[in-house]
Scaffold this active site. Structure first.
Site, mmCIF file in Angstrom:
data_model
loop_
_atom_site.group_PDB
_atom_site.id
_atom_site.type_symbol
_atom_site.label_atom_id
_atom_site.label_comp_id
_atom_site.label_asym_id
_atom_site.label_seq_id
_atom_site.Cartn_x
_atom_site.Cartn_y
_atom_site.Cartn_z
ATOM 1 C CG PHE A 126 -1.802 1.136 1.092
ATOM 2 C CD1 PHE A 126 -3.025 1.063 0.353
ATOM 3 C CD2 PHE A 126 -1.636 2.026 2.023
ATOM 4 C CE1 PHE A 126 -4.004 1.979 0.261
ATOM 5 C CE2 PHE A 126 -2.700 3.193 1.889
ATOM 6 C CZ PHE A 126 -3.721 2.850 1.075
ATOM 7 C CG ASP A 197 0.905 -3.231 6.234
ATOM 8 O OD1 ASP A 197 -0.046 -3.547 6.703
ATOM 9 O OD2 ASP A 197 1.075 -2.072 5.404
ATOM 10 C CE1 TYR A 220 -8.326 1.486 7.949
ATOM 11 C CE2 TYR A 220 -7.381 2.492 9.872
ATOM 12 C CZ TYR A 220 -7.140 2.209 8.617
ATOM 13 O OH TYR A 220 -6.228 2.798 7.833
ATOM 14 C CE LYS A 221 -6.877 -1.646 5.296
ATOM 15 N NZ LYS A 221 -7.853 -0.775 4.303
ATOM 16 N NE ARG A 369 -9.763 -2.477 -2.695
ATOM 17 C CZ ARG A 369 -9.317 -2.095 -1.411
ATOM 18 N NH1 ARG A 369 -8.023 -2.628 -1.219
ATOM 19 N NH2 ARG A 369 -9.732 -1.440 -0.826
#
Lengths: 410, 410
Positions: A126, A197, A220-221, A369
């Site tokens: 990312f 990560d 938060y995912k 996605r």
């Protein structure tokens, strides 16, 4: 058809996680396949934040720092999160953001490998991972970032001047899952430290960081901690005594309330904290961890593999004529809990799909996605999403001009 | 007596801010003089966090990043806060912690003064300021921290190798307020940049940062943003185009959703953001800023001066025989909104006082701190606090052994 809707209904009825879905807020008429970007709220989240405001802040005022355990939230929350990534107590702290966590771990790794001046980052990471390392290398005299394009090129890039390697366990665009064990061994054999990560893997399945040197991730995912909920840092016990993160705030001091003039790092994982924790942002995360404590991670992975596999089969069958291409690995062992398809008109296609209640997201230049958070996504959701996507493509709904104007922030 | 309780009641009745007090949650039977550590909750804070969870997160899920303005919260909240520190729109961002904000501003200042390798920090600064600068200087090759002991020694410490000076506008221990205009001019005349830490001044009175190069501060003290609410950074417009903070996350990128491989800083103040904002922690802060928008800052300062002056007079009159010594400046122009007294047994004295409903706090080695947040502290509170303190000292309540065991975290 690869599978019928009735068969999906039956799979949901037999799902050992089916009751967990009831613990989340999910708007009617929405199939929410964006839990890989922002997880859905636990139903207890609102009560958790209200309690933090009314009973803790309002009821105890400044006394809540001790009486409500605020001061230790980074450590207590870290210990609760640790089992989800294969870590033990005292190995994880929660706080700050993922980007700040990368600064903490990369700077610590550089200090542990003096003389080695290269940080390897995968261009598939990312972008914030790359940006943060770039900013750090620019500030620190004589350091550089070495980019690789895909982990398959990592071995060639490893040399005796590499201090550490920063890689995403699951690729945010493709959903590809790396073989952390072999990559970690390769990096460590070259004398470098491995930093993972875990943003797209924590909560998607049972992660195992036990061989890694450091890890970071957001909450938060798949972990459903809420918008901008604090990130986490894992530091292997073998590094904790020597690690000196660059960010040396008073909460990472050995005696924060002695107000000594110079910095002395706290023992253990606490030295990876910096400053006053964002208490309000911990409340929904701890509400979510209440749920995670009751979840069987093997069931999560089994359901994730089944959901993503069924979705791929259905989409490929229904959408074969319309130019969709599978971007994610076909082998479920090599996938996270996300499925990505490429389409040249991916952006308007996704907007048309969202308009019909199926929420995925889009990543430039052409990737659609679809995140399958196993705690609350059903098999019928995978079925209905595939059927709706096929309709959007077959009937060319996406050509409507209102779908072309602006990127949706996700 | 310097003033009677009846006179204090009359002052409260005439107070132009008296209705503002009703907008805060304050437990019955408590005189809360710790608003300089953690401000009291606005009554709307609970509704604000509930709305963020239920309507924004639950109602819009990931769509709330745009639809609820989450993505821009650091800027929109910064613009709301700006008038309280004498700044204009586009000059303040909110996010991360004070310690992280110091890293952002000091690193930016070092880049703006190439060749100058010294950061001056006052040993009277809150320790985290010193720790963070120490960590930064250690990581950056060839940089050093030069400590001064009190701003009166600043002139001697300024030399042509000083890149920037970091000072607290109000001393966290003594409550002394510095003359920012003259100090800023002195520092800038030496070719260095001035960075003010406003943690103990923002919300205590009208701050004026307009001459400063950078400023940082927290929002959970006089600004009542809640525990660990996000900090702020001010950057003077003349520096925004050239400033390159070390912490280069994707939210500070010129095009965060283009996912470019390299970092390009955003225009303006946005480059001082790093990563995903801690949304939940913004909610109570914005509830508090709703109140601040209606507050006359001149009235805040006038009331603060009156409250602290009355408290000093009363304490000195009532407690004269008991070894209390005024640590804060006697001249109200040189004080923030806090009064500190030294006492050799300050720690048990404060604990005995808290036990009797008067909440101040203690700072090693011997300082009793009393914060007077003008939005909700009354003149009768100042009166009652002084009388209770006198009783604790006269009757030696503090000698009770239960007051000697443990520091209270504040």
């Amino acid at each position: 058809m690869a599978i019928s809707r009735a068969e999906c209904v039956a799979l949901d009825a037999a799902d050992p996680l089916k009751r967990i879905r009831d613990e989340f807020v999910l708007p009617d008429g929405t199939i929410y396949l964006v839990g890989n970007s922002l997880g859905a709220p636990p139903k207890t989240a609102a009560a958790a934040v209200t309690r933090t405001v009314e009973q803790e802040w309002g009821g105890r005022l400044v006394g809540a720092w001790n009486a409500s355990g605020w001061f230790d939230l980074p450590l207590t929350t870290g210990d609760r999160l640790a089992p989800l990534i294969g870590a033990g107590p005292g190995q994880v702290v929660v706080g700050d953001s993922t980007s700040i966590s990368i600064v903490k771990t990369v700077s610590a790794a550089l200090g542990l490998r003096p003389g080695r001046r290269v940080v390897i980052s995968d261009l598939a990471n990312f972008p914030t991972d790359r940006y943060v390392v770039e900013g750090l290398a620019e500030a620190l005299d004589g350091y550089e970032v070495r980019d690789v394009t895909g982990v398959e090129n990592l071995a060639d890039a490893l040399s005796d001047d590499v201090a550490c390697v920063l890689l995403s366990e699951v690729d945010y665009r493709t959903g590809a899952r790396h073989d952390t064990a072999s990559i970690t061994a390769l990096v460590q054999a070259a004398g470098a430290l491995m930093i993972w990560d875990l943003c797209h893997s924590a909560g998607a399945y049972q992660v195992d960081v036990s061989a890694a040197d450091f890890a970071v991730g957001c909450t938060y995912k798949y972990l459903n901690g809420g918008p901008g909920s604090p990130a986490f840092v894992y530091a292997h016990p073998r590094h904790q005594a020597e690690a000196r993160p660059l960010l040396t705030g008073w909460h990472g001091h050995a005696a924060p309330f002695a107000f000594e003039p110079g910095f002395r790092p706290a023992d253990g994982i606490r030295r990876f904290t910096v400053s006053t924790p964002h208490v309000m942002s911990f409340a929904p995360l701890n509400a979510s961890l209440d749920i995670w404590e009751r979840v069987d991670l093997a069931a999560v992975r089994a359901k994730s593999v089944a959901l993503t596999s069924i979705f791929i089969e259905l989409v490929e069958e229904l959408c074969a004529p319309y130019g969709l291409e599978l971007v994610s690995p076909r082998d479920p062992e090599r996938r996270g809990s996300q499925v990505s398809f490429g389409h040249p008109d991916g952006y308007p296609v996704m907007r048309a799909l969202i308009d019909r209640g199926v929420h995925g997201d889009f990543r430039a230049p052409d990737v659609l996605r679809f995140g399958f958070a196993p705690l609350y996504i059903r098999f019928v959701d995978a079925y209905d999403a595939a059927v709706t996507l096929a309709e959007v493509l077959e009937k060319e709904h996406w050509r409507d001009e209102r779908y072309g104007d602006r990127l949706t922030v996700t």
